[in-house]
Design a protein around this motif. Structure first.
Motif: not given
Length: 110
Positions: A20-22, A69-70, A75-78
């Protein structure tokens, strides 16, 4: 804190975060890309990540419903924090496998 660490150590959590990071994914896309994950396990993992504020589940009013789902900023920080760990694991996979083989050979007396 223990529950959060247990979640991070889960087999599927890091892989979902990485995908999901991408970009945003639909459920079936995630399931196809996560080799070996069951429908139930993926649903549970996504639900827990949503509950923890790591991702957003968006349901589009179509027939059939389109669910995406995004990652959230949290979440990006983790994922950013976990990325060095994942990189280390990927770059040392062969070394670890060799160490395990050597250990197993010593343990069995070969």
């Amino acid at each position: 804190m223990r529950k959060q660490l247990d979640r991070l150590a889960d087999k599927w959590t890091l892989q979902v975060l990485a995908l999901l990071d991408h970009r945003t994914h639909r459920f079936n896309e995630l399931q196809r890309r996560l080799e070996g994950v069951s429908h139930r396990m993926l649903a549970t993992t996504l639900r827990q990540l949503e509950r923890d504020g790591m991702l957003i589940r968006t349901v589009h009013p179509t027939v059939p419903p389109k669910v995406e789902y995004t990652l959230t900023p949290l979440g990006r920080q983790l994922h950013g924090l976990m990325r060095p760990f994942v990189d280390w694991a990927e770059s040392n996979t062969r070394t670890i496998a060799m160490a395990r083989t050597a250990f197993d050979a010593r343990a069995t007396g070969q």
